[in-house]
Enzyme design. Structure first.
Site, mmCIF file in Angstrom:
data_model
loop_
_atom_site.group_PDB
_atom_site.id
_atom_site.type_symbol
_atom_site.label_atom_id
_atom_site.label_comp_id
_atom_site.label_asym_id
_atom_site.label_seq_id
_atom_site.Cartn_x
_atom_site.Cartn_y
_atom_site.Cartn_z
ATOM 1 N N ASP A 52 101.976 60.387 -12.025
ATOM 2 C CA ASP A 52 102.331 59.588 -13.014
ATOM 3 C C ASP A 52 103.082 60.217 -14.220
ATOM 4 O OD1 ASP A 52 102.285 56.768 -14.265
ATOM 5 O OD2 ASP A 52 101.041 57.989 -15.658
ATOM 6 N N GLU A 124 102.808 57.903 -6.316
ATOM 7 C CA GLU A 124 102.725 58.696 -7.634
ATOM 8 C C GLU A 124 102.061 59.944 -7.169
ATOM 9 O OE1 GLU A 124 102.449 55.597 -11.513
ATOM 10 O OE2 GLU A 124 100.785 56.151 -10.224
#
Length: 243
Positions: A52, A124
């Site tokens: 992320d 992610e």
């Protein structure tokens, strides 16, 4: 497929070969699969956390350098849109990453493999895995390739405007008039209340849209009108190049 085949197919899909495949295995392993496994396995939540941040840095760096006169507020909105759950889930679907996700039985039978939140986390985690495997440069290459169409078609000047506003400004500039929307309510086959909107320019029907509200239907009509204009423009340009 066995684990080795899944890892190889995933690498082919993302066009990246891992030096250490354990990173990829961790990235595609969901907590439920690890919990059901007889062997102690790492699962992808920590990689998701890392990925992320890596993804945010890569997209922020691109926007900062590409749009060097745009204000921070606009760049933040664009970045948020690009790294939203929907964007990441859509990219995962395009790459068919859900096919490689290792899930526990309960998540598998409930359709977890193709849920947006699962696909967001998976993308992610893969970004984080590539970063750990070979650094930011290769992570950025993967992200830029995955985002290529979105970044190519990114209209940052009109990002804060909705489709109706963009279409209206275009029509006013070209035709010196404003589009007119005609909407009506109807019920679909399941008896749900729906709306259909048609947008006209100088009494010519440009397109139509359907939505759960009048506003949603008109927005969809404007979006399709813009897509039709873009399609016609590309065709004209291509024909001129072929002459």
């Amino acid at each position: 497929m066995n684990i080795e085949e899944i890892l190889n197919n995933c690498q082919a899909a993302i066009k990246y070969e891992f030096r250490n495949k354990s990173y990829l295995l961790e990235a595609i392993t969901h907590r439920t699969y690890a919990n059901e496994s007889k062997n102690k396995m790492k699962y992808n939540q920590r990689l998701e956390f890392l990925g992320d941040s890596v993804l945010s840095l890569i997209i922020s760096d691109y926007l900062f350098k590409k749009y060097n006169t745009s204000k921070e507020g606009l760049l933040s909105k664009v970045k948020s849109s690009l790294v939203s759950q929907k964007s990441l889930a859509d990219i995962s679907k395009e790459l068919k990453l859900g096919d490689f996700l290792l899930l526990g039985h309960g998540e598998e039978v409930s359709g977890g493999r193709y849920r947006d939140n699962m696909l967001e986390d998976l993308f992610e985690a893969i970004v984080g895995a590539i970063y750990l495997d070979s650094g930011i440069t290769n992570a950025a290459k993967f992200v830029m390739t995955a985002y290529k169409n979105r970044l190519t078609n990114l209209d940052i000047e009109n990002f804060d405007k909705d489709y109706k506003t963009i279409f209206q400004e275009l029509i006013q500039k070209k035709h010196k008039t404003s589009p007119v929307y005609k909407s009506y309510e109807y019920h679909d086959e399941n008896n749900h209340e729906m709306f259909k909107a048609e947008v006209y320019v100088n009494d010519k029907n440009f397109s139509s849209g359907i939505g759960k509200s009048k506003k949603e239907a008109e927005t969809e009509a404007a979006k399709k009108a813009l897509e039709n204009i873009e399609r016609v423009s590309k065709t004209i340009k291509k024909n001129r190049q072929n002459k």
